[in-house]
Write an enzyme that holds these catalytic residues in place. Structure first.
Site, PDB file in Angstrom:
ATOM      1  N   ASP A  19       0.833  -1.210   0.000  1.00  0.00           N
ATOM      2  CA  ASP A  19       0.000   0.000   0.000  1.00  0.00           C
ATOM      3  C   ASP A  19       0.867   1.260   0.000  1.00  0.00           C
ATOM      4  OD1 ASP A  19      -2.417   1.307  -0.079  1.00  0.00           O
ATOM      5  OD2 ASP A  19      -2.710   1.282   2.097  1.00  0.00           O
ATOM      6  N   HIS A  36       2.845   3.767  -8.800  1.00  0.00           N
ATOM      7  CA  HIS A  36       2.700   2.345  -9.170  1.00  0.00           C
ATOM      8  C   HIS A  36       3.955   1.876  -9.923  1.00  0.00           C
ATOM      9  CE1 HIS A  36      -1.264   2.520  -7.647  1.00  0.00           C
ATOM     10  NE2 HIS A  36      -1.797   3.202  -8.635  1.00  0.00           N
ATOM     11  N   LEU A 130      11.030 -20.302  -4.474  1.00  0.00           N
ATOM     12  CA  LEU A 130       9.928 -19.487  -3.932  1.00  0.00           C
ATOM     13  C   LEU A 130       8.671 -19.565  -4.807  1.00  0.00           C
ATOM     14  CD1 LEU A 130       9.300 -17.046  -1.836  1.00  0.00           C
ATOM     15  CD2 LEU A 130       9.722 -15.597  -3.829  1.00  0.00           C
TER      16      LEU A 130
HETATM   17  C1  IPE Z   1      -5.368  -2.759  -0.588  1.00  0.00           C
HETATM   18  O1  IPE Z   1      -5.020  -1.432  -0.715  1.00  0.00           O
HETATM   19  C2  IPE Z   1      -5.319  -3.432  -1.930  1.00  0.00           C
HETATM   20  C3  IPE Z   1      -3.990  -3.595  -2.501  1.00  0.00           C
HETATM   21  C4  IPE Z   1      -2.844  -3.291  -1.938  1.00  0.00           C
HETATM   22  C5  IPE Z   1      -3.980  -4.178  -3.812  1.00  0.00           C
HETATM   23  P1  IPE Z   1      -6.128  -0.303  -0.868  1.00  0.00           P
HETATM   24  O2  IPE Z   1      -5.402   0.988  -0.914  1.00  0.00           O
HETATM   25  O3  IPE Z   1      -7.022  -0.597  -2.003  1.00  0.00           O
HETATM   26  O4  IPE Z   1      -6.958  -0.459   0.487  1.00  0.00           O
HETATM   27  P2  IPE Z   1      -7.803   0.602   1.277  1.00  0.00           P
HETATM   28  O5  IPE Z   1      -8.705   1.269   0.290  1.00  0.00           O
HETATM   29  O6  IPE Z   1      -6.841   1.575   1.883  1.00  0.00           O
HETATM   30  O7  IPE Z   1      -8.514  -0.187   2.325  1.00  0.00           O
HETATM   31  C1  IPE Z   2      -1.358   0.363  -3.526  1.00  0.00           C
HETATM   32  O1  IPE Z   2      -1.177   1.727  -3.489  1.00  0.00           O
HETATM   33  C2  IPE Z   2      -1.536  -0.172  -4.919  1.00  0.00           C
HETATM   34  C3  IPE Z   2      -2.903  -0.618  -5.234  1.00  0.00           C
HETATM   35  C4  IPE Z   2      -3.900  -0.646  -4.396  1.00  0.00           C
HETATM   36  C5  IPE Z   2      -3.141  -1.062  -6.593  1.00  0.00           C
HETATM   37  P1  IPE Z   2      -2.392   2.726  -3.486  1.00  0.00           P
HETATM   38  O2  IPE Z   2      -2.717   3.099  -4.912  1.00  0.00           O
HETATM   39  O3  IPE Z   2      -3.525   2.208  -2.693  1.00  0.00           O
HETATM   40  O4  IPE Z   2      -1.754   3.984  -2.773  1.00  0.00           O
HETATM   41  P2  IPE Z   2      -2.461   4.928  -1.691  1.00  0.00           P
HETATM   42  O5  IPE Z   2      -2.949   4.047  -0.601  1.00  0.00           O
HETATM   43  O6  IPE Z   2      -3.565   5.625  -2.408  1.00  0.00           O
HETATM   44  O7  IPE Z   2      -1.357   5.847  -1.259  1.00  0.00           O
HETATM   45 MG    MG Z   3      -4.058   2.355  -0.721  1.00  0.00          MG
END
Ligand code: IPE
Ligand code: IPE
Ligand code: MG
Length: 257
Positions: A19, A36, A130
């Protein structure tokens, strides 16, 4: 920190909620998608390090069922990134003896990404190191409801007996019943929630939250997390007398950065 600073036991299966890509980018005045792109570098480094350390499995939460609700430009970009990542990483996966598996509602993915996934799974099928599992279009509740549908079909076909259902027979209907449950779950970017990740499989996993965003989570951060795991005392519901009376170590249950 050096890899020699942490001692056994290492987890067998690490799951990571990757995240904070968006936050990492916006904090630097960049668009979310740059985050990303930067996150892919961490995927590469963490996978390579887990393979080098000899861990059994690594499951990365790459895209949730909920993430489809994001703006379509971001979703399209993520799917393109997935396709390109798979194509580019095959050689490294082979070199590191990594086997790729995917879990989730994979039929939701665009055809191009799905094709690259299947091709990579097939190519790495015989690798013995792995197991890298990518959770894509994944939701813990969807996994359980998909399992229930499949189970119901088997009951109707006379191939399953509801009277005999137990935890092990239910597990057989999950996306990947062969891989043992994660014993360690890491979430980056400080959030303290599961966000619908592996709800069944995480029932006894040790939790660890790192404050850094995913693009900054590199091998030093992994070593620190693994060192914290090594300090944990896993009790599985037993009383202290039953498991030798060792106290839960001071790092257990704490967050770290
Ligand atoms: C969880 O992250 C999903 C992934 C890392 C793929 P999100 O950013 O989508 O989760 P929330 O919205 O903070 O719960
Ligand atoms: C995690 O990073 C990647 C995915 C959920 C695909 P986020 O895109 O959720 O990044 P934040 O949480 O908005 O910073
Ligand atoms: Mg996120």
């Amino acid at each position: 920190m050096q890899p020699t600073d942490f001692k056994d036991p290492l987890p067998q299966h690490v799951a990571i909620i990757m995240d904070g890509n968006g936050r990492w980018a916006t904090e630097r005045g960049m668009s979310r998608v740059r985050g990303h792109v930067a996150g892919v570098q961490s995927v590469r480094e963490i996978t390579t390090e887990c393979a080098r350390l000899g861990l059994g499995s690594l499951t990365l939460y790459a895209f949730s069922v909920e993430n489809w609700k994001r703006p379509s430009t971001e979703v399209r970009y993520l799917m393109r990134l997935l396709r390109v990542f798979l194509r580019r990483e095959r050689k490294t996966l082979m070199k590191n003896n990594v086997r790729l598996r995917c879990i989730g509602r994979l039929h939701d993915l665009p055809a191009g990404a799905l094709k690259e996934l299947r091709r990579t799974e097939e190519m790495t099928r015989k690798n013995t190191g792995l197991v890298l599992r990518l959770a894509l279009s994944y939701g813990g509740r969807s996994e359980i409801s998909d399992a229930m549908q499949a189970y119901g079909r088997d009951v109707l076909a006379g191939q399953a007996d509801p009277e005999k259902v137990d935890e092990e027979s239910l597990r057989a209907y999950l996306y990947d019943p062969e891989t043992p449950d994660p014993d360690f779950i890491i979430r980056t970017a400080g959030e303290m929630r599961l966000s619908n990740f592996l709800l069944w499989q995480l029932s006894y996993a040790e939790l660890y939250v790192a404050d850094v965003c995913w693009p900054e989570f590199k091998k030093q951060a992994l070593w620190k997390a693994l060192a914290a795991f090594g300090e944990r005392h896993r009790k599985f519901g037993l009383s202290p007398e039953q498991d030798g009376g060792r106290k839960v170590s001071s790092s257990a249950g704490k967050t770290s950065s």
